[in-house]
Design an enzyme around this catalytic site. Sequence first.
Site, PDB file in Angstrom:
ATOM      1  N   CYS A   1       0.833  -1.204   0.000  1.00 49.17           N
ATOM      2  CA  CYS A   1       0.000   0.000   0.000  1.00 49.17           C
ATOM      3  C   CYS A   1       0.871   1.259   0.000  1.00 49.17           C
ATOM      4  O   CYS A   1       1.518   1.557  -0.989  1.00 49.17           O
ATOM      5  CB  CYS A   1      -0.965  -0.035   1.177  1.00 49.17           C
ATOM      6  SG  CYS A   1      -2.360   1.105   0.996  1.00 49.17           S
TER       7      CYS A   1
ATOM      8  N   HIS B   1      -3.634  -5.582   0.897  1.00 50.50           N
ATOM      9  CA  HIS B   1      -3.393  -5.902   2.303  1.00 50.50           C
ATOM     10  C   HIS B   1      -3.791  -7.357   2.566  1.00 50.50           C
ATOM     11  O   HIS B   1      -4.617  -7.931   1.868  1.00 50.50           O
ATOM     12  CB  HIS B   1      -4.226  -4.996   3.212  1.00 50.50           C
ATOM     13  CG  HIS B   1      -3.771  -3.576   3.240  1.00 50.50           C
ATOM     14  ND1 HIS B   1      -2.612  -3.172   3.850  1.00 50.50           N
ATOM     15  CD2 HIS B   1      -4.341  -2.450   2.731  1.00 50.50           C
ATOM     16  CE1 HIS B   1      -2.475  -1.863   3.726  1.00 50.50           C
ATOM     17  NE2 HIS B   1      -3.509  -1.399   3.053  1.00 50.50           N
TER      18      HIS B   1
END
Length: 492
Positions: free
Chosen positions: A339, A437
């Site tokens: 991310c 994630h």
Amino acid sequence: MPDARTILVAGTASHVGKSTVAAGLCRVLADRGRSVAPYKAQNMSTNARATPGGEIGVSQYVQARAARVPPETDHNPVLLKPRGDGESQLVVDGEAVADVPAGQYYDRYWDDALGAARAAHRRLAADHDVIVAEGAGSIAEINLHDRDLANVETARFADADVLLVADIERGGVFASLVGTLELLPTDIRDRVVGAVITKFRGDRSLLAPGLDAFEDRTGVPVLGVLPHDDPGLPEEDSVALPPVGQQAIEGTDDGVADAEAVTVAVPRLPHISNFTDLQPLAATPGVRVAYLPLSASLTDADAVVLPGSKNTVDDLLALREAGFDTALSAFDGPIVGLCGGYQMLGDRIHNADIEGTGDSETVEGLGLLPVETTFSPEKTVERVTRRLDGVGPLAGATGVVEGYEIHMGQTTPTADVSRPFDSTGAATDTVLGTYLHDIFANDEPRVAFVKNTIETAGTEYQLELDCDRDNAYDRAAALVVDHVDLGPLGID
């Protein structure tokens, strides 16, 4: 009057074990055939999860899994995600509303937050038998008693029974319990049905005089003493991590000699978020996850993971100021960016003033992946399924992987580069970046990453796959069943 019964698991402080007790209660109730839902009116956490309706704090996501119900935004209607300089992103009913300083939250958004929390609880109460609500921090913050949404307000509008949780590990547990009860508003004090002491090491009989004295003084029974035993649930916030500038190593209690293990270095970013991505690695025998100061050497590292960040730009600048960019450029082991870490690995970030606290429009990245990121006010929040064609640090991994994305900005290639996740992400022979994630919660990429790290490091350790992580809910339930008198809570 709510249709469901609500049990509020409140604490004397942060990080005393409320989330574990709440998850354990959710699983116990579900196992006994009760329709149960988790709830936290207001959460402050940098660790979030995506649901079909938006994002919620990780603890309520976990507690929903423990309760065997689909996670939803009603489980955590108000979420504050700290982003630095006393400012937080406010998420209401799963949607980002604004970036607000603490004072403005109470002046401008309090009524809306209270209304959203009440409405979410009403909907849950109409659909379930029991709601296990989790408080936030300490229930005895007297400066906040007129606006304590997760504790005082929840206890009142939910007509909740309160279970008070205190941590003995940090010392002063009886003072914490007595002081908390003394500082509670009278109507909230009358709702306390019992106390639970957590993280106890040693012989419980040694506590007996204190338990008796506490009960005699307060009239509140101690319903249980939980041993110091981590069931393996994801951490809610960075309190569990070392302070910025200090080092900590996780995964050392797996029975594998340090000389045989591999070390995954993780820079302790000032605004680190969703670091729960690293917990499956730390739970893998033979893997050490080392959270390092930004100025630390990578000499002892076998791989590096750049974690998520609530403020990518400021954390990138902090890395560069500390010289971490130079150390990372010279590192020859596997590197993965998740991310915000993925965004940092690229060539540059455009519209940086949207994400950072400065006024620069373009910031140079670390230059290890041929991609660039452009920020915009729109936010991506979704559960995703991707087909993985493992390359670079994940070479050898194939198949379908699941996870979630929570990010601002879009990242695009600036040159030819492998796109390992259904034409998303980017990878070279040694560096990989992705918005996905929970990637290491999937066995294929986790095992591939560790095996490639072992091969690069030249150790002889034979990786053993640990598939027991989902039993964390059952372990939390066992802690509660084995050590807490559930009778006063109406759980039979």
